[in-house]
Design a protein around this motif. Structure first.
Motif, PDB file in Angstrom:
ATOM      1  N   GLU A 147      29.497  -5.610  27.343  1.00  0.00           N
ATOM      2  CA  GLU A 147      29.358  -4.633  26.258  1.00  0.00           C
ATOM      3  C   GLU A 147      30.680  -4.613  25.486  1.00  0.00           C
ATOM      4  O   GLU A 147      31.689  -4.196  26.058  1.00  0.00           O
ATOM      5  N   PRO A 148      30.755  -5.092  24.254  1.00  0.00           N
ATOM      6  CA  PRO A 148      29.667  -5.643  23.450  1.00  0.00           C
ATOM      7  C   PRO A 148      29.296  -7.045  23.914  1.00  0.00           C
ATOM      8  O   PRO A 148      30.029  -7.664  24.695  1.00  0.00           O
ATOM      9  N   GLU A 149      28.184  -7.535  23.405  1.00  0.00           N
ATOM     10  CA  GLU A 149      27.708  -8.872  23.737  1.00  0.00           C
ATOM     11  C   GLU A 149      28.687  -9.927  23.207  1.00  0.00           C
ATOM     12  O   GLU A 149      29.079  -9.863  22.041  1.00  0.00           O
ATOM     13  N   PRO A 150      29.089 -10.888  24.047  1.00  0.00           N
ATOM     14  CA  PRO A 150      29.983 -11.943  23.536  1.00  0.00           C
ATOM     15  C   PRO A 150      29.187 -12.947  22.692  1.00  0.00           C
ATOM     16  O   PRO A 150      27.966 -12.937  22.724  1.00  0.00           O
ATOM     17  N   ASP A 151      29.906 -13.793  21.970  1.00  0.00           N
ATOM     18  CA  ASP A 151      29.232 -14.838  21.190  1.00  0.00           C
ATOM     19  C   ASP A 151      29.467 -16.167  21.884  1.00  0.00           C
ATOM     20  O   ASP A 151      30.555 -16.734  21.812  1.00  0.00           O
ATOM     21  N   LEU A 152      28.438 -16.657  22.569  1.00  0.00           N
ATOM     22  CA  LEU A 152      28.577 -17.909  23.324  1.00  0.00           C
ATOM     23  C   LEU A 152      28.171 -19.126  22.496  1.00  0.00           C
ATOM     24  O   LEU A 152      28.168 -20.249  23.028  1.00  0.00           O
ATOM     25  N   GLY A 153      27.840 -18.898  21.237  1.00  0.00           N
ATOM     26  CA  GLY A 153      27.644 -19.960  20.238  1.00  0.00           C
ATOM     27  C   GLY A 153      27.091 -21.283  20.755  1.00  0.00           C
ATOM     28  O   GLY A 153      27.673 -22.331  20.483  1.00  0.00           O
ATOM     29  N   GLY A 154      25.999 -21.266  21.487  1.00  0.00           N
ATOM     30  CA  GLY A 154      25.352 -22.518  21.888  1.00  0.00           C
ATOM     31  C   GLY A 154      25.911 -23.149  23.159  1.00  0.00           C
ATOM     32  O   GLY A 154      25.511 -24.262  23.522  1.00  0.00           O
ATOM     33  N   THR A 155      26.832 -22.483  23.856  1.00  0.00           N
ATOM     34  CA  THR A 155      27.389 -23.051  25.100  1.00  0.00           C
ATOM     35  C   THR A 155      26.255 -23.387  26.072  1.00  0.00           C
ATOM     36  O   THR A 155      25.424 -22.531  26.390  1.00  0.00           O
ATOM     37  N   PRO A 156      26.198 -24.656  26.546  1.00  0.00           N
ATOM     38  CA  PRO A 156      25.134 -25.008  27.482  1.00  0.00           C
ATOM     39  C   PRO A 156      25.415 -24.497  28.904  1.00  0.00           C
ATOM     40  O   PRO A 156      26.525 -24.654  29.417  1.00  0.00           O
ATOM     41  N   VAL A 157      24.421 -23.901  29.502  1.00  0.00           N
ATOM     42  CA  VAL A 157      24.567 -23.359  30.863  1.00  0.00           C
ATOM     43  C   VAL A 157      23.346 -23.774  31.690  1.00  0.00           C
ATOM     44  O   VAL A 157      22.203 -23.588  31.263  1.00  0.00           O
ATOM     45  N   PHE A 158      23.604 -24.330  32.855  1.00  0.00           N
ATOM     46  CA  PHE A 158      22.554 -24.672  33.819  1.00  0.00           C
ATOM     47  C   PHE A 158      22.610 -23.635  34.933  1.00  0.00           C
ATOM     48  O   PHE A 158      23.664 -23.414  35.536  1.00  0.00           O
ATOM     49  N   ILE A 159      21.484 -23.001  35.205  1.00  0.00           N
ATOM     50  CA  ILE A 159      21.409 -22.066  36.335  1.00  0.00           C
ATOM     51  C   ILE A 159      20.454 -22.654  37.370  1.00  0.00           C
ATOM     52  O   ILE A 159      19.306 -22.978  37.057  1.00  0.00           O
ATOM     53  N   GLY A 160      20.941 -22.809  38.590  1.00  0.00           N
ATOM     54  CA  GLY A 160      20.097 -23.250  39.698  1.00  0.00           C
ATOM     55  C   GLY A 160      19.915 -22.075  40.640  1.00  0.00           C
ATOM     56  O   GLY A 160      20.898 -21.466  41.076  1.00  0.00           O
ATOM     57  N   ALA A 161      18.677 -21.721  40.939  1.00  0.00           N
ATOM     58  CA  ALA A 161      18.448 -20.517  41.744  1.00  0.00           C
ATOM     59  C   ALA A 161      17.292 -20.731  42.706  1.00  0.00           C
ATOM     60  O   ALA A 161      16.368 -21.494  42.431  1.00  0.00           O
ATOM     61  N   HIS A 196      19.763 -19.206  49.747  1.00  0.00           N
ATOM     62  CA  HIS A 196      21.097 -19.212  49.138  1.00  0.00           C
ATOM     63  C   HIS A 196      21.803 -20.511  49.523  1.00  0.00           C
ATOM     64  O   HIS A 196      22.690 -20.525  50.379  1.00  0.00           O
ATOM     65  N   THR A 197      21.390 -21.571  48.882  1.00  0.00           N
ATOM     66  CA  THR A 197      21.875 -22.891  49.283  1.00  0.00           C
ATOM     67  C   THR A 197      21.715 -23.860  48.121  1.00  0.00           C
ATOM     68  O   THR A 197      21.035 -23.555  47.136  1.00  0.00           O
ATOM     69  N   LEU A 198      22.350 -25.020  48.258  1.00  0.00           N
ATOM     70  CA  LEU A 198      22.144 -26.086  47.278  1.00  0.00           C
ATOM     71  C   LEU A 198      21.030 -26.976  47.788  1.00  0.00           C
ATOM     72  O   LEU A 198      20.959 -27.251  48.975  1.00  0.00           O
ATOM     73  N   THR A 199      20.187 -27.443  46.880  1.00  0.00           N
ATOM     74  CA  THR A 199      19.138 -28.370  47.314  1.00  0.00           C
ATOM     75  C   THR A 199      19.305 -29.692  46.560  1.00  0.00           C
ATOM     76  O   THR A 199      19.837 -29.706  45.445  1.00  0.00           O
ATOM     77  N   PRO A 200      18.835 -30.794  47.159  1.00  0.00           N
ATOM     78  CA  PRO A 200      19.001 -32.099  46.511  1.00  0.00           C
ATOM     79  C   PRO A 200      18.345 -32.158  45.126  1.00  0.00           C
ATOM     80  O   PRO A 200      18.912 -32.726  44.196  1.00  0.00           O
ATOM     81  N   ASP A 201      17.177 -31.523  44.971  1.00  0.00           N
ATOM     82  CA  ASP A 201      16.525 -31.588  43.647  1.00  0.00           C
ATOM     83  C   ASP A 201      17.315 -30.814  42.601  1.00  0.00           C
ATOM     84  O   ASP A 201      17.389 -31.199  41.431  1.00  0.00           O
ATOM     85  N   GLU A 202      17.962 -29.747  43.040  1.00  0.00           N
ATOM     86  CA  GLU A 202      18.795 -28.951  42.127  1.00  0.00           C
ATOM     87  C   GLU A 202      20.025 -29.747  41.685  1.00  0.00           C
ATOM     88  O   GLU A 202      20.387 -29.773  40.509  1.00  0.00           O
ATOM     89  N   VAL A 203      20.640 -30.433  42.658  1.00  0.00           N
ATOM     90  CA  VAL A 203      21.825 -31.249  42.342  1.00  0.00           C
ATOM     91  C   VAL A 203      21.424 -32.364  41.382  1.00  0.00           C
ATOM     92  O   VAL A 203      22.131 -32.661  40.409  1.00  0.00           O
ATOM     93  N   ASP A 204      20.275 -32.940  41.616  1.00  0.00           N
ATOM     94  CA  ASP A 204      19.788 -34.009  40.749  1.00  0.00           C
ATOM     95  C   ASP A 204      19.526 -33.500  39.333  1.00  0.00           C
ATOM     96  O   ASP A 204      19.896 -34.140  38.349  1.00  0.00           O
ATOM     97  N   ALA A 205      18.905 -32.329  39.249  1.00  0.00           N
ATOM     98  CA  ALA A 205      18.615 -31.744  37.931  1.00  0.00           C
ATOM     99  C   ALA A 205      19.922 -31.414  37.199  1.00  0.00           C
ATOM    100  O   ALA A 205      20.045 -31.655  35.994  1.00  0.00           O
ATOM    101  N   ALA A 206      20.899 -30.893  37.930  1.00  0.00           N
ATOM    102  CA  ALA A 206      22.188 -30.551  37.305  1.00  0.00           C
ATOM    103  C   ALA A 206      22.903 -31.825  36.855  1.00  0.00           C
ATOM    104  O   ALA A 206      23.541 -31.859  35.793  1.00  0.00           O
ATOM    105  N   ARG A 207      22.780 -32.881  37.644  1.00  0.00           N
ATOM    106  CA  ARG A 207      23.416 -34.171  37.289  1.00  0.00           C
ATOM    107  C   ARG A 207      22.835 -34.693  35.972  1.00  0.00           C
ATOM    108  O   ARG A 207      23.564 -35.091  35.062  1.00  0.00           O
ATOM    109  N   LEU A 208      21.524 -34.691  35.862  1.00  0.00           N
ATOM    110  CA  LEU A 208      20.881 -35.178  34.633  1.00  0.00           C
ATOM    111  C   LEU A 208      21.242 -34.282  33.441  1.00  0.00           C
ATOM    112  O   LEU A 208      21.501 -34.762  32.342  1.00  0.00           O
ATOM    113  N   TRP A 209      21.279 -32.995  33.697  1.00  0.00           N
ATOM    114  CA  TRP A 209      21.617 -32.026  32.637  1.00  0.00           C
ATOM    115  C   TRP A 209      23.039 -32.277  32.119  1.00  0.00           C
ATOM    116  O   TRP A 209      23.284 -32.272  30.918  1.00  0.00           O
ATOM    117  N   LEU A 210      23.977 -32.521  33.057  1.00  0.00           N
ATOM    118  CA  LEU A 210      25.375 -32.732  32.664  1.00  0.00           C
ATOM    119  C   LEU A 210      25.538 -33.956  31.772  1.00  0.00           C
ATOM    120  O   LEU A 210      26.404 -33.991  30.894  1.00  0.00           O
TER     121      LEU A 210
END
Ligand code: MLT
Length: 215
Positions: A147-161, A196-210
């Motif tokens: 508060e107030p909302e920041p301006d992240l102007g298109g910053t790419p973010v990957f969330i793995g959950a 609450h852990t890392l999974t291989p498919d998540e790591v793979d998805a993050a790798r491709l995203w990066l």
């Protein structure tokens, strides 16, 4: 060559970029471990996510019953907001100092955090918009409601959950994605069925995203 040191302020490891001209060229991954981890923990993950990228891996400076963290919490999932703000600013200053010390481009830093490390990375995005080129947030929570909302102007973010995460429940990842999007970030939300852990498919998805983040 791996450099280790305890200045400025954080015990850390810095591993310079390898040769190459692919998506890793010029990028530094800021690796932020989970509670009880250290500066060595996420180095293999960084290598797997973006081979050839430089890696900067600090150790959290708060100790909770001997376990390093990046900021204090009052209880599980209840964060000490004053400490979080101060530690986030310290991390931002460390990043700037490390860029000068090691000669990497401070405009090409992508954070990769797990759990407590993801939470301070999210805090860094929200408190210092523009400081990170992007972020991979693995098992994150909402660090605070900005508060107030920041301006992240298109910053790419990957969330793995994880759909079955009892520590960072799905509603947390959903709310984080929502508030980052409202601030203008380009959010990719990747679900896995585990806890609450890392999974291989998540790591793979993050790798491709990066690989798709524009320089
Ligand atoms: C935290 O920052 O407290 C995390 O989300 C949970 C943990 O680190 O165990």
């Amino acid at each position: 060559m791996a450099l280790s040191g305890d200045a400025p302020d954080f015990i850390h490891r810095f591993l310079p970029a390898g040769p190459g001209t692919g998506p890793a060229a010029g990028t530094t991954l800021l690796l932020l471990h989970g509670t009880g981890g250290d500066e060595g923990d996420l180095v293999p993950l960084g290598r797997a996510l973006l081979p050839g990228a430089a890696l900067l891996s600090p150790r959290g400076r708060v100790l909770e019953r001997g376990m390093p963290r990046f900021f204090r919490r009052l209880a599980e999932g209840v964060f000490d907001q004053e400490d979080l703000a101060r530690r986030t600013d310290e991390l931002a200053a460390f990043l700037q100092g490390a860029a000068t010390r090691y000669g990497f481009d401070p405009g090409r830093v992508v954070a990769v955090g797990f759990s407590n490390g993801a939470n301070i990375a999210a805090s860094l995005l929200l408190r210092h918009p523009g400081r990170l080129r992007g972020a991979v947030l693995l098992s994150p929570m909402v660090p605070f409601e900005p508060e107030p909302e920041p301006d992240l102007g298109g910053t790419p973010v990957f969330i793995g959950a994880g759909k079955a995460d009892p520590i960072a429940p799905p509603a947390q990842a959903e709310r984080l994605a929502q508030l980052l999007r409202a601030a203008g970030a380009q959010v990719t939300l990747h679900w896995h069925p585990s806890g609450h852990t890392l999974t291989p498919d998540e790591v793979d998805a993050a790798r491709l995203w990066l690989q798709q983040i524009p320089p």
